[in-house]
Design a protein around this motif. Structure first.
Motif, short mmCIF file in Angstrom:
data_model
loop_
_atom_site.label_atom_id
_atom_site.label_comp_id
_atom_site.label_asym_id
_atom_site.label_seq_id
_atom_site.Cartn_x
_atom_site.Cartn_y
_atom_site.Cartn_z
N LEU A 118 0.81 -1.21 0.00
CA LEU A 118 0.00 0.00 0.00
C LEU A 118 0.84 1.27 0.00
N CYS A 119 2.16 1.13 0.00
CA CYS A 119 3.06 2.29 -0.01
C CYS A 119 2.72 3.18 -1.21
N LEU A 120 2.55 4.47 -0.96
CA LEU A 120 2.10 5.38 -2.01
C LEU A 120 3.17 5.61 -3.08
N THR A 121 4.43 5.32 -2.77
CA THR A 121 5.50 5.51 -3.76
C THR A 121 6.03 4.17 -4.29
N ARG A 122 5.27 3.10 -4.07
CA ARG A 122 5.75 1.78 -4.46
C ARG A 122 6.01 1.69 -5.97
N GLN A 123 7.01 0.91 -6.31
CA GLN A 123 7.33 0.61 -7.70
C GLN A 123 7.55 -0.89 -7.81
N ILE A 124 7.38 -1.41 -9.01
CA ILE A 124 7.60 -2.83 -9.25
C ILE A 124 8.60 -2.97 -10.40
N ILE A 125 9.58 -3.81 -10.20
CA ILE A 125 10.55 -4.06 -11.26
C ILE A 125 9.82 -4.57 -12.50
N SER A 126 10.20 -4.07 -13.65
CA SER A 126 9.62 -4.36 -14.96
C SER A 126 8.32 -3.60 -15.19
N MET A 127 8.10 -2.54 -14.41
CA MET A 127 6.95 -1.68 -14.61
C MET A 127 7.44 -0.23 -14.48
N PRO A 128 7.21 0.62 -15.49
CA PRO A 128 7.73 1.98 -15.42
C PRO A 128 7.44 2.63 -14.08
N PRO A 129 8.43 3.39 -13.52
CA PRO A 129 9.67 3.81 -14.18
C PRO A 129 10.83 2.84 -14.05
N ARG A 130 10.64 1.65 -13.50
CA ARG A 130 11.74 0.71 -13.31
C ARG A 130 11.77 -0.33 -14.43
N GLU A 131 12.97 -0.49 -15.00
CA GLU A 131 13.16 -1.53 -16.00
C GLU A 131 13.25 -2.89 -15.32
N GLY A 132 13.03 -3.95 -16.11
CA GLY A 132 13.09 -5.30 -15.58
C GLY A 132 14.47 -5.92 -15.67
N ALA A 133 14.51 -7.24 -15.55
CA ALA A 133 15.78 -7.93 -15.38
C ALA A 133 16.16 -8.84 -16.56
N PHE A 134 15.41 -8.79 -17.68
CA PHE A 134 15.87 -9.52 -18.87
C PHE A 134 16.98 -8.70 -19.51
N ALA A 135 18.07 -8.53 -18.76
CA ALA A 135 19.17 -7.68 -19.18
C ALA A 135 20.45 -8.15 -18.49
N GLU A 136 21.58 -7.56 -18.89
CA GLU A 136 22.84 -7.95 -18.26
C GLU A 136 22.96 -7.38 -16.85
N TYR A 137 22.44 -6.16 -16.66
CA TYR A 137 22.58 -5.51 -15.37
C TYR A 137 21.28 -4.82 -14.98
N VAL A 138 21.11 -4.63 -13.68
CA VAL A 138 19.98 -3.87 -13.16
C VAL A 138 20.42 -3.21 -11.86
N SER A 139 19.87 -2.02 -11.58
CA SER A 139 20.19 -1.31 -10.33
C SER A 139 19.00 -1.46 -9.38
N ILE A 140 19.30 -1.93 -8.16
CA ILE A 140 18.24 -2.28 -7.21
C ILE A 140 18.58 -1.71 -5.83
N PRO A 141 17.57 -1.19 -5.09
CA PRO A 141 17.83 -0.73 -3.71
C PRO A 141 18.39 -1.86 -2.84
N LYS A 142 19.30 -1.50 -1.98
CA LYS A 142 19.94 -2.50 -1.11
C LYS A 142 18.90 -3.23 -0.26
#
Length: 361
Positions: free
Chosen positions: A96-120
């Protein structure tokens, strides 16, 4: 870097793509494996407006941290990115976090890639004996990670010094009250009716109450709550029984007096769907609303708010739509209370059978 980019309905292109930009409190992960989720397929088929092209899909990855003090560490990733400090995150309702994001859903790119940047905070260590191929089952691991977080918060409390008041002696009140009691908390359950769990026969609920009392739960039956006031140490609750006032104090109060349909924001009035006085959608014997072609089932219509009841209604409604004789036998819906011991029943209670003159004793 190279990435598998979703470019439109049923189209993926393996191409050069911008390297991810490492933000504050994030790590760059070199992707090793990615699980394919049903939502990825949903987007690939063009059925998910939340994932417009071009976009890198994939949110069940595992890999290795690149650079920094954790360089080379094996991790899997919780795909739900939240702020971590709002009232929802603090209460472990991250979804329910109002600023929640999901990987592979804008503005975050997904992981079918060589690299991805993710919060610790979204990185979960992978044990040495678990392969990265198996670790990419991110969502089950993320659920376990979330449950561990919640448990850690609870276990940091000194439960044996807590008092908890539970208002309502139905399934939810008994289940959660008994959990707290078994963890050492002093629990009082307040019920306005003469007995607990009235969906069951008294011959079942009386032994259940006795067993729960042995676990340390105190019951206040035929007791009505009148008011509650916040104090320096918690909450003071005023109740009445037989015209006598009762005052109870506790650090925590759980209100478990039932549920209501979540229909407030359906805007049913705009299309003139009729609701009853409690907010339930009114339906006929075919689960059809007052507007032909619009049906309603489950928790928004009258009846038990149970998943298996809604499931059977769904099957029956579709069968009716197809011209078949779909039906639901509501008298065979099973009821369960997950206390210790558990209580379960199906069919009519003894009293209901007597009232229908089905049995004579």
């Amino acid at each position: 870097m190279k990435a598998l980019v979703y470019t439109g309905e049923k189209n993926l292109i393996y191409q050069d793509y911008s390297d991810p930009i490492k933000k504050k409190d994030e790590e760059i992960i070199k992707i090793n494996s990615v699980g394919i989720c049903g939502s990825d397929m949903h987007a690939f088929l063009g059925h998910d407006e939340r994932r417009p092209s071009p976009l890198i899909l994939g949110h069940e990855p595992s890999g290795i941290i690149v650079g920094g003090e954790n360089d080379g560490k094996k991790v899997t990733i919780n795909p739900l990115v939240t702020c971590g400090h709002c009232r929802f995150c603090i209460s472990s309702r991250d979804n329910l976090c109002l600023t929640r994001q999901i990987i592979s859903m804008p503005p975050r790119e997904g992981a079918f890639a060589e690299y991805v940047s993710i919060p610790k905070q979204n990185l979960i260590s992978v044990p040495d004996d678990v392969s990265l191929e198996n670790a990419c089952l991110t969502e089950p691991l993320a659920c376990g990670w979330h449950a561990s977080k919640v448990a850690k918060k609870i276990m940091n409390l000194n439960l044996k010094e807590l008092n908890c008041l539970v208002i309502g002696g139905g399934a939810i009140g008994l289940e959660l009250g008994s959990v707290w009691a078994r963890l050492g908390t002093k629990v009082d359950i307040i019920e306005s009716l003469p007995r607990i769990a009235t969906i069951f026969d008294e011959s079942v609920t009386q032994p259940l109450q006795e067993l729960l009392q042995k676990q340390g739960i105190k019951f206040h039956l035929n007791t009505r709550v009148e008011s509650a006031e916040k104090t320096k140490t918690g909450i003071k609750l005023t109740a009445s029984k037989d015209n006598n006032k009762i005052e109870l104090e506790a650090e925590k109060i759980l209100i478990a007096v039932g549920r209501k349909p979540n229909t407030d924001n359906l805007e049913a009035a705009k299309i003139k769907i009729e609701l009853d006085e409690r907010g339930f959608i009114q339906i006929d014997a075919n689960w059809q609303t007052n507007i032909p072609g619009i049906y309603a089932i489950g928790d928004v219509v009258a009846g038990p708010m149970l998943a298996h009841k809604a499931e059977q209604e769904a099957i029956a409604v579709v069968e009716r739509m197809a011209g078949k004789a779909g039906q639901v036998n509501y008298s065979t819906i099973p009821w369960v209370i997950y206390t210790s011991p558990e209580v379960a029943a199906v069919g009519l209670t003894e009293q209901e059978a007597k009232d229908l003159s089905l049995i004579h004793i």
